[in-house]
Enzyme design. Structure first.
Site, mmCIF file in Angstrom:
data_model
loop_
_atom_site.group_PDB
_atom_site.id
_atom_site.type_symbol
_atom_site.label_atom_id
_atom_site.label_comp_id
_atom_site.label_asym_id
_atom_site.label_seq_id
_atom_site.Cartn_x
_atom_site.Cartn_y
_atom_site.Cartn_z
ATOM 1 N N ASP A 215 15.635 -14.166 -7.036
ATOM 2 C CA ASP A 215 15.437 -13.825 -5.628
ATOM 3 C C ASP A 215 16.777 -13.370 -5.058
ATOM 4 O OD1 ASP A 215 14.422 -13.529 -3.110
ATOM 5 O OD2 ASP A 215 14.075 -15.658 -2.736
ATOM 6 N N ASP B 213 12.844 -7.435 -3.776
ATOM 7 C CA ASP B 213 13.980 -8.329 -3.945
ATOM 8 C C ASP B 213 13.694 -9.586 -4.754
ATOM 9 O OD1 ASP B 213 12.320 -9.359 -2.003
ATOM 10 O OD2 ASP B 213 13.948 -10.094 -0.734
ATOM 11 N N GLU B 214 12.542 -9.684 -5.398
ATOM 12 C CA GLU B 214 12.289 -10.865 -6.219
ATOM 13 C C GLU B 214 11.294 -10.551 -7.331
ATOM 14 O OE1 GLU B 214 10.085 -14.157 -4.506
ATOM 15 O OE2 GLU B 214 9.503 -12.910 -2.806
#
Length: 353
Positions: free
Chosen positions: A8, A102-103
């Site tokens: 993350d 983003d993860e």
């Protein structure tokens, strides 16, 4: 036993802005939400110290932090950085399941370097992300997706948390209920009303009891309270719909009251559509009334849409058609389905409502 990593990125959008603009470093920054009724898409850690978080109305964010610096989103830049990070993941395994820009989950049980330690792989990935993008990431490592996801949030920013099999039971029992992945604010509040404040409290409830209070989700809660999660990492996982909804503390009765809420929902959904490089042809408005009855209204178009202004126009049209709600509304939601993925989307179309 699987070896799962959840990566993350730390305050991704805001960190990219601070990286690219040295004047923003060390200062409270919020990305998005630059309009009067805008919504914060991401907040730097300096802004979070003042209680500013994503999905917060920008006006509230500015009240909490008067010196907050508002920065417009640059989706093309975030997407480019996300592709860089994805390439790093793929150096280690092809089993990568992105959740957003983003993860992502990675299954490194069998990895391209033949490494036995998932913790070592996670650390190497974090180092390569920092070297190649000048951004930090947090990682969670465990034997299933639920534990890896929760672990990645334990020591942010730039954290690395490992939950071993013999530690899982105690780890889950000690978790505050609001820290459980899959339990949102509304559900957490309901659980606390039932006396469920921690993983240990949740574990003490029977599956039948949880299903009685939470429907089908009760079975999921029963399993994660016991650190059980058999879901595989799915590299080709595609979302079928993207939406957002909000329950109000006080019922809404007029269009004037509902308009700002619909604007915020449209902005949140448009943000997610851009983030996932998606657009959709079917837009659904969800209404839950004060008596807990539900109503959904949908329209399907020939062209895909994702622009905030278009989503708002369609939602307002659905609100008024076939007639404006004749009883108080306690929940509103906007969902886009019939999705298309890729850079070249529709979405800037206007509709003659």
């Amino acid at each position: 036993m699987r070896k799962i990593i959840h990566i993350d990125m730390d305050a991704f959008f805001a960190s990219v802005e601070q990286r690219d603009n040295p004047a923003l470093r060390g200062k409270p920054v919020a990305v998005g939400g630059t309009k009067a009724r805008g919504v914060v898409a991401a907040a730097s850690y300096e802004a979070r110290q003042f209680g500013v978080y994503s999905a917060m109305p920008s006006q509230l964010a500015l009240r909490k932090c008067p010196h907050l610096i508002m920065v417009p989103t640059r989706f093309e830049v975030y997407q480019q950085v996300s592709r860089q990070i994805r390439e790093i993941f793929l150096r280690y395994t092809d089993l990568v399941e992105p959740l957003s820009l983003d993860e992502a989950y990675l299954d490194v049980t069998e990895n391209k370097f033949g490494l036995r330690s998932a913790m070592l792989i996670a650390q190497r990935i974090k180092n390569e992300i920092l070297q190649e993008t000048r951004l930090t990431a947090s990682a969670g490592v465990s034997f299933n997706k639920f534990l890896a996801k929760v672990a990645s949030g334990k020591n942010k920013p730039n954290g690395l948390t490992v939950v071993l099999p013999d530690e899982a039971e105690a780890f889950v029992e000690a978790l505050p209920i609001e820290k459980f992945y899959g339990i949102g604010d509304v559900t957490a509040a309901k659980m606390k009303q039932l006396g469920i404040h921690s993983g240990a409290d949740l574990k003490n409830r029977s599956e039948m009891d949880l299903r009685r209070h939470f429907g089908k989700s009760g079975s999921y809660f029963y399993q994660i309270a016991r650190a059980q999660d058999d879901r595989p990492v799915e590299p080709n996982r595609i979302r079928k719909s993207i939406g957002s909804e909000r329950t109000f503390g006080q019922d809404l009765e007029t269009e004037e009251e509902m308009l700002p809420e619909l604007q915020r929902l449209a902005e949140e959904v448009a943000y997610d559509l851009h983030r996932l490089e998606a657009s959709g042809k079917t837009i659904t408005l969800k209404l839950k009334y004060h008596d807990f009855t539900n109503n959904t209204r949908s329209k399907t178009f020939f062209s895909s849409v994702r622009a905030e202004e278009v989503l708002l126009d369609i939602a307002l049209d659905l609100l008024r058609t076939p007639a404006f709600p004749n009883k108080p509304v306690r929940l509103l939601g906007i969902t886009v389905s019939n999705l298309n993925y890729g850079k070249h989307q529709g979405g800037q179309l206007s509709f003659p409502f």
